[in-house]
Design a protein around this motif. Structure first.
Motif, PDB file in Angstrom:
ATOM      1  N   VAL A  11      28.351  -9.452   0.619  1.00 43.88           N
ATOM      2  CA  VAL A  11      27.742  -8.176   0.240  1.00 43.88           C
ATOM      3  C   VAL A  11      27.791  -8.047  -1.283  1.00 43.88           C
ATOM      4  O   VAL A  11      28.627  -8.642  -1.944  1.00 43.88           O
ATOM      5  CB  VAL A  11      28.457  -6.975   0.914  1.00 43.88           C
ATOM      6  N   ILE A  12      26.863  -7.278  -1.820  1.00 42.26           N
ATOM      7  CA  ILE A  12      26.777  -7.108  -3.277  1.00 42.26           C
ATOM      8  C   ILE A  12      27.368  -5.781  -3.719  1.00 42.26           C
ATOM      9  O   ILE A  12      28.032  -5.690  -4.738  1.00 42.26           O
ATOM     10  CB  ILE A  12      25.302  -7.177  -3.739  1.00 42.26           C
ATOM     11  N   PHE A  13      27.133  -4.741  -2.932  1.00 51.71           N
ATOM     12  CA  PHE A  13      27.453  -3.380  -3.373  1.00 51.71           C
ATOM     13  C   PHE A  13      28.780  -2.870  -2.799  1.00 51.71           C
ATOM     14  O   PHE A  13      28.854  -1.788  -2.255  1.00 51.71           O
ATOM     15  CB  PHE A  13      26.294  -2.447  -3.015  1.00 51.71           C
ATOM     16  N   SER A  14      29.834  -3.672  -2.964  1.00 49.30           N
ATOM     17  CA  SER A  14      31.147  -3.246  -2.487  1.00 49.30           C
ATOM     18  C   SER A  14      31.775  -2.210  -3.418  1.00 49.30           C
ATOM     19  O   SER A  14      32.637  -1.445  -3.008  1.00 49.30           O
ATOM     20  CB  SER A  14      32.073  -4.451  -2.323  1.00 49.30           C
ATOM     21  N   LYS A  49       0.838  -1.203   0.000  1.00 46.11           N
ATOM     22  CA  LYS A  49       0.000   0.000   0.000  1.00 46.11           C
ATOM     23  C   LYS A  49       0.873   1.254   0.000  1.00 46.11           C
ATOM     24  O   LYS A  49       2.012   1.229   0.482  1.00 46.11           O
ATOM     25  CB  LYS A  49      -0.894   0.019   1.239  1.00 46.11           C
ATOM     26  N   ALA A  50       0.310   2.346  -0.499  1.00 46.97           N
ATOM     27  CA  ALA A  50       1.001   3.632  -0.463  1.00 46.97           C
ATOM     28  C   ALA A  50       1.439   3.915   0.966  1.00 46.97           C
ATOM     29  O   ALA A  50       0.650   3.758   1.900  1.00 46.97           O
ATOM     30  CB  ALA A  50       0.084   4.737  -0.967  1.00 46.97           C
ATOM     31  N   GLY A  51       2.696   4.278   1.130  1.00 43.26           N
ATOM     32  CA  GLY A  51       3.239   4.561   2.453  1.00 43.26           C
ATOM     33  C   GLY A  51       4.002   3.394   3.065  1.00 43.26           C
ATOM     34  O   GLY A  51       4.708   3.556   4.050  1.00 43.26           O
ATOM     35  N   ASP A  52       3.884   2.207   2.471  1.00 47.82           N
ATOM     36  CA  ASP A  52       4.662   1.053   2.936  1.00 47.82           C
ATOM     37  C   ASP A  52       6.113   1.201   2.477  1.00 47.82           C
ATOM     38  O   ASP A  52       6.422   1.994   1.583  1.00 47.82           O
ATOM     39  CB  ASP A  52       4.109  -0.254   2.356  1.00 47.82           C
ATOM     40  N   TRP A  53       6.972   0.422   3.098  1.00 47.64           N
ATOM     41  CA  TRP A  53       8.378   0.345   2.705  1.00 47.64           C
ATOM     42  C   TRP A  53       8.746  -1.114   2.482  1.00 47.64           C
ATOM     43  O   TRP A  53       8.250  -2.004   3.165  1.00 47.64           O
ATOM     44  CB  TRP A  53       9.286   0.914   3.800  1.00 47.64           C
ATOM     45  N   ILE A  54       9.640  -1.335   1.530  1.00 41.16           N
ATOM     46  CA  ILE A  54      10.226  -2.652   1.299  1.00 41.16           C
ATOM     47  C   ILE A  54      11.729  -2.478   1.499  1.00 41.16           C
ATOM     48  O   ILE A  54      12.354  -1.629   0.858  1.00 41.16           O
ATOM     49  CB  ILE A  54       9.954  -3.153  -0.130  1.00 41.16           C
ATOM     50  N   PHE A  55      12.293  -3.256   2.414  1.00 34.77           N
ATOM     51  CA  PHE A  55      13.740  -3.246   2.610  1.00 34.77           C
ATOM     52  C   PHE A  55      14.277  -4.576   2.121  1.00 34.77           C
ATOM     53  O   PHE A  55      13.918  -5.634   2.645  1.00 34.77           O
ATOM     54  CB  PHE A  55      14.097  -3.053   4.085  1.00 34.77           C
ATOM     55  N   VAL A  56      15.137  -4.519   1.106  1.00 37.87           N
ATOM     56  CA  VAL A  56      15.751  -5.730   0.574  1.00 37.87           C
ATOM     57  C   VAL A  56      17.181  -5.793   1.109  1.00 37.87           C
ATOM     58  O   VAL A  56      18.036  -5.005   0.715  1.00 37.87           O
ATOM     59  CB  VAL A  56      15.755  -5.737  -0.972  1.00 37.87           C
ATOM     60  N   TYR A  57      17.396  -6.722   2.041  1.00 40.08           N
ATOM     61  CA  TYR A  57      18.733  -6.954   2.579  1.00 40.08           C
ATOM     62  C   TYR A  57      19.450  -7.915   1.647  1.00 40.08           C
ATOM     63  O   TYR A  57      18.857  -8.882   1.170  1.00 40.08           O
ATOM     64  CB  TYR A  57      18.652  -7.540   3.982  1.00 40.08           C
ATOM     65  N   THR A  58      20.722  -7.657   1.386  1.00 38.89           N
ATOM     66  CA  THR A  58      21.448  -8.508   0.452  1.00 38.89           C
ATOM     67  C   THR A  58      21.897  -9.818   1.090  1.00 38.89           C
ATOM     68  O   THR A  58      22.160 -10.776   0.391  1.00 38.89           O
ATOM     69  CB  THR A  58      22.668  -7.774  -0.138  1.00 38.89           C
ATOM     70  N   GLY A  59      21.967  -9.874   2.405  1.00 38.81           N
ATOM     71  CA  GLY A  59      22.405 -11.074   3.113  1.00 38.81           C
ATOM     72  C   GLY A  59      21.288 -12.077   3.330  1.00 38.81           C
ATOM     73  O   GLY A  59      20.207 -11.980   2.761  1.00 38.81           O
ATOM     74  N   LYS A  60      21.570 -13.021   4.213  1.00 45.11           N
ATOM     75  CA  LYS A  60      20.630 -14.102   4.503  1.00 45.11           C
ATOM     76  C   LYS A  60      19.623 -13.687   5.570  1.00 45.11           C
ATOM     77  O   LYS A  60      19.912 -12.863   6.419  1.00 45.11           O
ATOM     78  CB  LYS A  60      21.389 -15.334   4.950  1.00 45.11           C
TER      79      LYS A  60
END
Length: 139
Positions: A99-102, A63-74
């Motif tokens: 980590v992905i974004f080194s 929904k509008a106002g929600d957040w999605i946090f995508v962690y690169t780890g497990k």
């Protein structure tokens, strides 16, 4: 429309178990056809996708106002309510061993699209339709 999701810059780049990509939901949206990809920034400010580096965000509604946090780890996916609000924070994990974004030249991007399947995917439906046609039914 993909502009319903606003991808922010990577937070805590290169830090194990903290590196994450925050995505703000601007409008109610179904994630079914959304993928998060990894790309290499070019001198022309274009993005060169890196092969075999994408993550499907799932098939749920946000929904509008929600957040999605995508962690690169497990980790395991979670949904937490924001304090004193109706909105939620969805936590997703890419489950990468490192980590992905080194590198500062690596960036995430969102991709939206539908799928195209081979004919064999629909064999049951085709057989059903042909069986119905054989019984005197028409298409």
């Amino acid at each position: 429309m993909i502009n319903s999701l606003i991808i922010n810059d990577v937070m805590d780049r290169g830090i194990p178990n903290l590196e994450r990509i925050p995505i703000r939901v601007a409008h109610d949206y179904h994630l079914q056809h959304v993928w998060l990809g990894l790309g290499l920034k070019q001198a022309s400010n274009d993005m060169l996708p890196i092969n075999d580096n994408s993550l499907w965000l799932g098939a749920g509604w946000v929904k509008a106002g929600d957040w999605i946090f995508v962690y690169t780890g497990k980790g395991e996916p979670k949904r937490n309510q924001l304090p004193n609000q109706e909105n939620s924070i969805y936590t997703i994990h890419w489950n990468r061993p490192e980590v992905i974004f080194s590198s500062a030249e690596l960036f995430p991007y969102l991709l939206e699209g539908s799928a195209s399947f081979p004919a064999s995917f629909y064999e049951d439906q085709l057989a059903n339709a042909l069986a119905q046609y054989g019984k005197g039914n028409t298409f």
